[in-house]
Every structure is written in structure tokens, then in C-alpha cells.
Design a protein around this motif. Structure first.
Motif, mmCIF file in Angstrom:
data_model
loop_
_atom_site.group_PDB
_atom_site.id
_atom_site.type_symbol
_atom_site.label_atom_id
_atom_site.label_comp_id
_atom_site.label_asym_id
_atom_site.label_seq_id
_atom_site.Cartn_x
_atom_site.Cartn_y
_atom_site.Cartn_z
ATOM 1 N N VAL A 176 0.891 -1.189 0.047
ATOM 2 C CA VAL A 176 -0.153 0.080 0.079
ATOM 3 C C VAL A 176 0.914 1.310 0.097
ATOM 4 C CG1 VAL A 176 -1.787 1.317 1.418
ATOM 5 C CG2 VAL A 176 -1.710 -1.230 1.245
ATOM 6 N N SER A 177 0.691 2.023 -1.122
ATOM 7 C CA SER A 177 1.413 3.461 -1.048
ATOM 8 C C SER A 177 1.038 4.098 0.240
ATOM 9 C CB SER A 177 1.085 4.512 -2.089
ATOM 10 O OG SER A 177 1.743 5.417 -2.264
ATOM 11 N N GLU A 178 2.151 4.681 0.959
ATOM 12 C CA GLU A 178 1.664 5.487 2.442
ATOM 13 C C GLU A 178 1.311 6.748 1.906
ATOM 14 O OE1 GLU A 178 5.444 7.388 0.888
ATOM 15 O OE2 GLU A 178 4.461 5.559 0.581
ATOM 16 N N VAL A 179 1.447 7.572 0.888
ATOM 17 C CA VAL A 179 0.573 8.654 0.439
ATOM 18 C C VAL A 179 0.438 8.521 -1.132
ATOM 19 C CG1 VAL A 179 1.092 10.851 -0.061
ATOM 20 C CG2 VAL A 179 2.127 9.995 2.126
ATOM 21 N N GLN A 180 -0.843 8.674 -1.445
ATOM 22 C CA GLN A 180 -1.192 8.777 -2.859
ATOM 23 C C GLN A 180 -2.181 9.790 -3.218
ATOM 24 O OE1 GLN A 180 -0.575 7.858 -5.833
ATOM 25 N NE2 GLN A 180 -0.391 5.894 -4.985
ATOM 26 N N GLY A 181 -2.110 10.203 -4.296
ATOM 27 C CA GLY A 181 -2.976 11.511 -4.822
ATOM 28 C C GLY A 181 -3.153 11.117 -6.617
ATOM 29 N N TRP A 182 -3.875 12.354 -7.095
ATOM 30 C CA TRP A 182 -3.999 12.478 -8.529
ATOM 31 C C TRP A 182 -3.854 13.581 -8.915
ATOM 32 C CZ3 TRP A 182 -4.031 8.978 -12.299
ATOM 33 C CH2 TRP A 182 -4.742 9.446 -13.690
ATOM 34 N N LEU A 183 -3.226 14.108 -9.633
ATOM 35 C CA LEU A 183 -2.960 15.348 -10.402
ATOM 36 C C LEU A 183 -2.743 16.432 -9.337
ATOM 37 C CD1 LEU A 183 -5.747 15.486 -12.965
ATOM 38 C CD2 LEU A 183 -3.309 14.838 -13.263
ATOM 39 N N GLY A 184 -1.717 15.936 -8.397
ATOM 40 C CA GLY A 184 -1.589 17.098 -7.362
ATOM 41 C C GLY A 184 -2.514 17.063 -6.131
ATOM 42 N N ASN A 185 -3.478 16.306 -6.263
ATOM 43 C CA ASN A 185 -4.423 16.351 -5.172
ATOM 44 C C ASN A 185 -4.537 15.001 -4.101
ATOM 45 O OD1 ASN A 185 -5.903 18.714 -5.964
ATOM 46 N ND2 ASN A 185 -6.652 17.369 -7.655
ATOM 47 N N LEU A 186 -4.148 15.296 -2.851
ATOM 48 C CA LEU A 186 -4.001 14.255 -1.954
ATOM 49 C C LEU A 186 -5.291 13.220 -1.856
ATOM 50 C CD1 LEU A 186 -2.206 12.871 0.343
ATOM 51 C CD2 LEU A 186 -3.228 14.719 1.562
ATOM 52 N N MET A 187 -5.116 12.139 -1.785
ATOM 53 C CA MET A 187 -6.086 11.253 -1.413
ATOM 54 C C MET A 187 -5.974 10.894 0.063
ATOM 55 S SD MET A 187 -6.333 8.406 -4.582
ATOM 56 C CE MET A 187 -6.911 8.810 -6.010
ATOM 57 N N GLU A 188 -6.751 11.668 1.018
ATOM 58 C CA GLU A 188 -6.477 11.749 2.310
ATOM 59 C C GLU A 188 -6.900 10.327 2.929
ATOM 60 O OE1 GLU A 188 -8.695 14.789 4.272
ATOM 61 O OE2 GLU A 188 -7.422 16.368 3.287
ATOM 62 N N ASN A 189 -6.228 9.820 3.802
ATOM 63 C CA ASN A 189 -6.185 8.348 4.629
ATOM 64 C C ASN A 189 -6.080 7.505 3.578
ATOM 65 O OD1 ASN A 189 -6.634 9.645 7.082
ATOM 66 N ND2 ASN A 189 -8.680 10.058 6.562
ATOM 67 N N HIS A 190 -5.402 7.566 2.297
ATOM 68 C CA HIS A 190 -5.259 6.295 1.549
ATOM 69 C C HIS A 190 -4.893 5.141 2.183
ATOM 70 C CE1 HIS A 190 -2.617 4.211 -1.036
ATOM 71 N NE2 HIS A 190 -3.602 4.185 -1.963
ATOM 72 N N ALA A 191 -3.963 5.048 2.969
ATOM 73 C CA ALA A 191 -3.056 4.014 3.274
ATOM 74 C C ALA A 191 -4.063 3.251 4.285
ATOM 75 C CB ALA A 191 -1.837 4.301 4.102
ATOM 76 N N ALA A 192 -4.906 4.038 5.002
ATOM 77 C CA ALA A 192 -5.789 3.312 6.192
ATOM 78 C C ALA A 192 -6.922 2.901 5.623
ATOM 79 C CB ALA A 192 -6.254 4.452 7.114
ATOM 80 N N LEU A 193 -7.391 3.443 4.303
ATOM 81 C CA LEU A 193 -8.794 3.163 3.616
ATOM 82 C C LEU A 193 -8.254 1.657 2.956
ATOM 83 C CD1 LEU A 193 -10.006 6.120 1.534
ATOM 84 C CD2 LEU A 193 -11.434 4.546 2.938
#
Length: 476
Positions: A176-193
Motif C-alpha cells: 500500500v502506498s503510504e501517500v497517494q493522489g491524483w494530479l496534485g490532489n492528496l487522497m486523504e487517509n489512502h493507506a488507512a482506507l
């Protein structure tokens, strides 16, 4: 599953049809548009009218997107095709993963690995140990770390395809990527989700360091993203790097520690400089390890700690570790004379650790060439941190060579003028000599010709260095 329940679960609004489109409803498979068949559900970050028409013609159950473009909603309504529009595509992909595991792999024991560095090697090691033990196991880890996101339904597709083709899984090992996003926008709580969606028995947190600049802008931001993972696993075991100060601040209900020194904790596995020890007993000697670099031994410890937490016997763990072969670009040896190593060091901690370990191989009168691919289209900030790490790692025995790799990268990875300038300016400010090549082929050719047979060449970087092995085969 009712389509209204699906829309609600992913926080979406339904357009075009109030039921699944295919006659037989939903097959249970989440996938990509090009691979979809009748009754599948497609998740795409964006879709246009042409994509809706393709989905209609393929007779898929429905399509979920975050960004409808160019008349997509109007086309869905005209064709009476169900389109779900959500504000957060990660909710759809997390739901897809949870649903896929429940349907296709309900009895598997699941493991999640996250953190800034070492995820892929740790995941692949765990996978190898379990596979060596005779279990049917699947991992989403690949050599380029492309399958560890919630941007698309790749992990869900991998699971359903594997089970349909080869039968029920015993274990799932999910990176699981610890931080993830798309086009500069953070997907908050990605790792926990993603962790919660996998419902793991064991979760590994390798370390907490800076990467993904632009999505996060401080180490505190990275910590905030990872800090929710222990809660997401509930009463599962959380394998933690005892040597990482920030990891030790995490609130884990059921921790298991790994350390590069003895810490006097029975619920731990440690390396004392000569052997890996658990509960006062030796598991593996240094001579039995497949590689001996500091950060690689940390990965081995995490994998061993996971295997112990899963209840595997020590002999099975020993056999798995001793027979392990590294992933591509994980300090892989590409040549003997000169000695050439290739590593996917693409952030500050990875750069420092990899150069430091390679220096330990130097003998008297040997020279070391560090060949670094500048990260393209990733922003000035991460490249500033990377070149700072390079500056800290240089000395009189090390020659630095840079590549923009314009001959091998696609339009998404082109080095910008600003990214190149931050490298050049920082190196000059620190009085560090370097050579720069626009193309990777010329860079590797010139470096190989320059090096003596007993020198060491270290290749580091992300996408711009990925094709190095194939290029070197022709050069050598």
C-alpha cells in the motif's frame, strides 16, 4: 448487490439507469474498461462520452467515475446506462477491494505493507516465504511499484483474475502506498482506507520519511497519513520498525517490533550484527542472508517478523529467506567487472542508504561512479531533497553523473528545466563536480567506458533509470 447501495457506499450519485445494465446483473468483478466483459463494473478516474458508449457496447453492469467529461452524463442518460459519479474515486476502489476479497478470497489471511521505503522488497520477501512454504499466495508488488494505489481497481482485478484462474488463495500480500493522489490532489487517509479494505491479520510499517512532495509538504503530513493505519487493522498485529523515531510514535494495539540492534523485547525480532534473533534464539546468521545492506536487513527483519506473527515455523522462514532473489532494481547486480549495481533509490532516504551501503564495498584504489536519473515532472521540491541527499553522500572516491534520460521516458516523466536547474545549482553551491547527459544511453555508455574493471558503478533513480539493464546489455 443493489446499485443504489453501491452508489451510497462510494458516496456517489447515480445517473442514466436505476439498475445494473447487464441482464444478469453484476458478476462481482471490478476492472478496467478495456478488459471489461458483460456484467463487470468499471472504475475510471475520468470518463467521456466515448467511454460511456464503449461501456454501453460492452454491456457492463455500470461505470463509476470521479470526473465525467465531454458529455459523459448526457450520454449515459441518453443510452439509459448507469453511471455513478463520486467525489472521491478512492472510496470506489477501496469498496471494490473489500468486495472482491469478500467474494473471491473470503478465507485468505491478508497482510498489508506500507511506509516510505522498503515496501516492495518487504512485500516480495513475505510473498516468497509463503510461496516457498507451499501456499497459494498473491501479491500486488511489482518491480516498478505500479500496483499499490487506489487510483484504479488494479488490485481487485488481480485478485479476481488469480482466483478464477487458479483457485482459492491462502494468503494475500498487499503493498500500500503510504501517500497517494491524483494530479496534485492528496487522497486523504489512502493507506488507512486500503488497509481497512484488506482486513489484514498483519500490517507492516517500514518507516516514515519524505516522498511524494506536492501531495504532502512536510514529514508531519506523512506521519498523519500513516498514523491512521494501526487503527485500521484493529486487533491485528502491527509490525513496526523500532529504529524509526516516528514509527515508534504510532499508537498500535498489538505491536511486534523489528530492530537492527537488540532491544530486550520478546515480542520482537532483531539483528545483532552477526545473526537475526527472536526470543533469544538464532533464526538466520549473517552469512545466510540473501543481501547484507543495512536497509535490506531491515526489510528482512520485517518479513521475518510478519512470518512469525502468522505462526510459520522457524525452519520454513529460514528456507524462504535463504532462497530469496531480489526484485528488479533492488540493489541488483548487473555486471561483475566493473561491478554495476542498480537500485530504485528515488527519494532522499533511499539515496543516502543505497550510496552508503555501496561505499562499504569499496576497496583501496577503487573508484565509485554514482549515476543518478533526475526525477522528471515530479516537481522542484522532491528534486531539491534528492540532490541534497546526493551532496551529503559525495566524497573524493565518488564521481557523480546525472541523466535526464530523454531517450527513454514518456511525456509524464520528462525532466523540466526547473528540475534540472535545482540539481545543477545545488551541486555547484556545494562545490561538487558532475557530468550531465541528456540521454540515458550516452550516459551509461560513457560511464562504462570511463570506469576501470575494478571500479563500482551505482545506478539510482526512478523511471529515468528503469531501462538501464536492457541498455547495458547492448553497451557491454
Amino acid at each position: 448487490m443493489e446499485i443504489q447501495d453501491l452508489a451510497k457506499s462510494v458516496g456517489g450519485k447515480l445517473y442514466g439507469n436505476v439498475d445494473f445494465f447487464s441482464i444478469d446483473g453484476f458478476t462481482g468483478k471490478f476492472t478496467f474498461l478495456n478488459d471489461a466483459h458483460t456484467g463487470d463494473i468499471v472504475i475510471r478516474h475520468w470518463i467521456n462520452a466515448t467511454g460511456i458508449e464503449m461501456a454501453f457496447n460492452k454491456n457492463i453492469a455500470c461505470l463509476i467515475t470521479q470526473t465525467p467529461k465531454d458529455g459523459a452524463i448526457e450520454t449515459a442518460e441518453r443510452l439509459n446506462f448507469p453511471l455513478i459519479v463520486t467525489d472521491k474515486i478512492e472510496l470506489a476502489n477501496a469498496y471494490a477491494l473489500s468486495h472482491t476479497i469478500d467474494k473471491f478470497s473470503p478465507n485468505s489471511t491478508n497482510i498489508v505493507i506500507t511506509g516510505t521505503n522498503g515496501k516492495s522488497t518487504t512485500s516480495h520477501l513475505i510473498y516468497h516465504i509463503l510461496k516457498t512454504a507451499g501456499y497459494h499466495v498473491l501479491t500486488n508488488t511489482d518491480s516498478e511499484s505500479e500496483f499499490n494505489t487506489l487510483i484504479d481497481p488494479m488490485v481487485s482485478k488481480l485478485i479476481s483474475d488469480e482466483v478464477l484462474e487458479n483457485g482459492e488463495l491462502d494468503y494475500l500480500v498487499i503493498e500500500v502506498s503510504e501517500v497517494q493522489g491524483w494530479l496534485g490532489n492528496l487522497m486523504e487517509n489512502h493507506a488507512a482506507l486500503m488497509t481497512a479494505a484488506a482486513n489484514p491479520k498483519v500490517a507492516v510499517i517500514t518507516n516514515i520519511a519524505m516522498d511524494h512532495i506536492g501531495l504532502v509538504n512536510s514529514i508531519e503530513d506523512v506521519f498523519d497519513e500513516i498514523s491512521t493505519v494501526p487503527k485500521a487493522i484493529g486487533d491485528g498485529v502491527c509490525v513496526l520498525n523500532h529504529d524509526d523515531e516516528l514509527v515508534m510514535k504510532l499508537d498500535a494495539q498489538n505491536p511486534f517490533y523489528v530492530s537492527m540492534s537488540e532491544i530486550g523485547n520478546l515480542n520482537a525480532v532483531c539483528y545483532n550484527g552477526s545473526e537475526i534473533v527472536h526470543d533469544g534464539k538464532s533464526i538466520l546468521t549473517a552469512e545466510e542472508l540473501p543481501f547484507t545492506g543495512y536497509h535490506f536487513i531491515q526489510n528482512i527483519l520485517s518479513a521475518v517478523g510478519t512470518a512469525i506473527s502468522l505462526g510459520l515455523d522457524i525452519e520454513t522462514i529460514r528456507k524462504g529467506v535463504k532462497s530469496y532473489k531480489a526484485l528488479n532494481r533492488r540493489f541488483a547486480k548487473l555486471n561483475d567487472s566493473p561491478l554495476i549495481y542498480d537500485d530504485f533509490a528515488h527519494n532522499p532516504d533511499g539515496i543516502r542508504a543505497t550510496i552508503s551501503e555501496t561505499k562499504k564495498l569499496l576497496k583501496d584504489n577503487q573508484k565509485m561512479f554514482v549515476v543518478c536519473a533526475i526525477r522528471g515532472s515530479r516537481g522542484v521540491e522532491i528534486n531539491q531533497l534528492n540532490v541534497d541527499a546526493l551532496c551529503e553522500s559525495m566524497d573524493d572516491n565518488v564521481e557523480l553523473i546525472l541523466s535526464s534520460s530523454n531517450d527513454v521516458v514518456n511525456e509524464l516523466n520528462i525532466v523540466t528545466a526547473e528540475e534540472r536547474d535545482v540539481f545543477f545549482n545545488t551541486l555547484k553551491e556545494n562545490d561538487i563536480d558532475f557530468i550531465h547527459y541528456e540521454t540515458l544511453k550516452e550516459c551509461l555508455t560513457e560511464t562504462y567506458q570511463k570506469a576501470d574493471s575494478d571500479d563500482i558503478i551505482l545506478l539510482i533513480g526512478a523511471q529515468g533509470m528503469d531501462p538501464a539493464e536492457s541498455l547495458l546489455k547492448d553497451i557491454i
